[in-house]
Design an enzyme around this catalytic site. Structure first.
Site, short mmCIF file in Angstrom:
data_model
loop_
_atom_site.label_atom_id
_atom_site.label_comp_id
_atom_site.label_asym_id
_atom_site.label_seq_id
_atom_site.Cartn_x
_atom_site.Cartn_y
_atom_site.Cartn_z
N GLU A 293 0.88 -1.17 0.00
CA GLU A 293 0.00 0.00 0.00
C GLU A 293 0.91 1.21 0.00
O GLU A 293 1.81 1.32 0.84
CB GLU A 293 -0.91 -0.03 1.24
CG GLU A 293 -2.00 1.04 1.21
CD GLU A 293 -1.61 2.30 1.97
OE1 GLU A 293 -1.46 3.35 1.31
OE2 GLU A 293 -1.47 2.23 3.19
N CYS A 327 -2.15 8.13 4.87
CA CYS A 327 -2.25 7.75 3.45
C CYS A 327 -3.61 8.13 2.89
O CYS A 327 -3.75 8.36 1.70
CB CYS A 327 -2.02 6.25 3.29
SG CYS A 327 -0.45 5.65 3.90
#
Length: 543
Positions: A293, A327
């Site tokens: 990720e 994020c």
């Protein structure tokens, strides 16, 4: 050996403590912060269950008070990395052959340790080392880490109980083997829970791990490692090393027993890793699992029917909690022209009320960004915006590194929907807003989809169900986590499995069964009770 398929304690999300004035948790956390600030610690690597010290040291300092020394950590080299790999390979057979419920018990105990005696310590470490507020530390290093540990046990049980059907005379079964070799966990600074989940989710499925945390997260990572060891994690199962990225790449991606990487970090680094693995593919015993990720350019899209105050709050929280270093943080927004005057006024007032300073002062909503490199990068975007004729800074735009790496929450309004801060990941408290014609919603949906290479999180705010349906369909590939009438942050383990695609990663959904399936290699076994004794089939017979 037991032949039972055990029920495990039901995974329930850990309640979030509020740290209100006068609460017992606030008192405990304040005491932990004071104690940890009062000492200078020496943090070792942990290889094969042993503390390993070196003469070469790195320093750990609070991002919001970079003159204060929290401690030093031992910096390793290729020899330490090779020792960690050897330890992981040595521990592998015994760990893999351990009954799954025994592995589960270790991680369930770790969860209870974090929920109880280590809660204040892990939160204080995250607040001091990563400059998170008490609440942001609580939802991360305590609650989310606990949830990962408990839910992963439940997911593992579900995986092990999934079996194929058997036809007459045949007994079919599937066993889930750990990967053949060791797994490399490369973890980020911004979430202590991610740093802990990447190695433990892999280990839960019987793998052994070499774990390299971000240097700026070591202060909390060592607390997690102490918890895992107290919970009974055997030597060599997870090996914690502090080496440079180049050293890690040279050693790990050239090792024949490299079986996979569990990664969270930047897109550029992940792409370089993928390229290295591809170039070395002929060296490995198996095709390595690549799970990552990376990042996002996450959006909030408001429809003309949206409630203006709800939009304001979604922007204030979504963009500026933890200084925009999630994020999932909102870093671009699309606001319709009819709502813009109200949204602008409310957003500016929100930001003016946000206090900025050290995490030890619980009244501060904004703390420091992680380090000087990040500070300088964010400041350069702000400076360039001040020079541009295409944008206007309506809030913030200031920064100061004299005491800590402080950047005030900044809002940029752009006339150009493709201005650089609408497209590039900044990873800081900078939100760029594009005001669109309220009657061009569908065109704006297409703009949102095409503007960024990322596809991690996004949200739509609207009272119009047709508009919600339109956005949901048109933005189907624009976000792996899509929110309706909410900010685009705050995924909860077991509720919103997290991950995105495009330049945001492999979308293997941390906090779900999907992720754990990446760390096993199934073997199908077919047993026939009465084997055939003649190769001929009936169709071969004459009429």
């Amino acid at each position: 050996m037991s032949n039972a398929i055990y029920k495990v304690p039901a995974a329930i999300n850990e309640p979030v403590l509020n740290y209100a004035p006068g609460s017992s948790e606030r008192k405990a956390l304040k005491a932990a912060l004071a104690h940890m600030r009062s000492e200078v610690i020496d943090v070792p690597m942990y290889i094969d269950g042993k503390a390993v010290h070196t003469d070469k040291k790195g320093e750990m300092r609070p991002p919001h008070d970079h003159q204060h020394l929290l401690g030093r950590y031992s910096i390793g080299d290729a020899s330490h990395l090779n020792a960690a790999i050897d330890a992981a390979l040595k521990a592998k057979d015994q760990w893999a052959s351990m009954e799954w419920e025994q592995r589960a018990s270790i991680f369930l105990k770790a969860a209870d340790l974090l929920a109880g005696p280590y809660r204040a310590t892990i939160n204080a470490a995250t607040m001091l080392g990563q400059s998170k507020s008490a609440y942001q530390a609580e939802i991360d290093s305590a609650c989310e880490m606990i949830d990962f540990l408990r839910f992963n046990v439940e997911y593992a049980r579900e995986i092990y109980t999934q079996q194929p059907i058997s036809s007459k005379g045949v007994f079919n079964r599937v066993e889930q083997r750990p990967l053949e070799g060791f797994v490399f966990a490369l973890t980020p600074f911004n979430f202590t829970a991610i740093a802990g989940n990447l190695p433990t989710s892999v280990a839960m499925m019987g793998n052994t791990v070499v774990w390299k945390p971000s240097f700026t997260q070591i202060y909390a990572a060592r607390v997690l490692m102490e918890v895992f060891m107290e919970a009974g994690l055997p030597a060599g199962v997870i090996n914690l090393v502090y080496v440079s990225g180049s050293t890690a790449g040279d050693v790990i991606f050239n090792h024949p027993d490299f079986a996979g990487i569990h990664f969270t970090g930047s897109t550029g680094v992940f792409q370089d890793i993928w390229k290295s693995i591809g170039n070395n593919i002929h060296k490995y015993k198996t095709y390595p699992r690549i799970v990552g990720e990376t990042g996002g350019k996450d959006f909030i899209l408001a429809h003309k029917s949206a409630n203006a105050q709800e939009v304001i709050t979604a922007l204030s929280r979504g963009a500026f909690e933890y200084q925009g270093q999630k994020c999932s943080a909102a870093s671009r927004a699309y606001v319709p022209s009819n709502l813009w005057p109200t949204v602008k006024d409310g957003l500016v007032k929100d930001l003016a009320s946000m206090k900025m300073g050290p995490t030890e002062d619980f009244e501060n909503f904004i703390n420091a960004v992680i380090d000087e490199k990040s500070f300088d990068k964010i400041a350069s975007y702000i400076d360039n915006a001040k020079k541009s004729k295409d944008v206007e800074i309506i809030a913030g735009g200031t920064y100061d590194k004299s005491k800590g790496w402080f950047v005030s929450p900044t809002v940029i309004v752009s006339k150009d929907p493709n201005y650089v801060t609408m497209c590039e990941e900044i990873f800081g408290p900078v939100l760029t807003i594009y005001v669109y014609d309220e009657n061009k919603f569908e065109e704006t949906c297409e703009l949102v989809d095409k503007t960024s290479t990322y596809a991690l999180t996004g949200s739509i705010l609207s009272k119009d169900r047709y508009a919600i349906q339109t956005a949901t369909k048109k933005l189907v590939n624009a976000a792996g986590n899509f929110y309706i009438n909410d900010k685009c942050t705050g995924a909860v383990v077991g509720q919103q499995p997290f991950g995105g695609s495009r330049a945001s990663g492999t979308n293997d959904k941390a906090g779900s069964l999907i992720n754990l399936l990446r760390w096993v290699s199934p073997r199908t076994i077919k047993e026939t009770f009465v084997p055939a004794t003649d190769y001929r089939y009936p169709f071969l017979d004459k009429e």
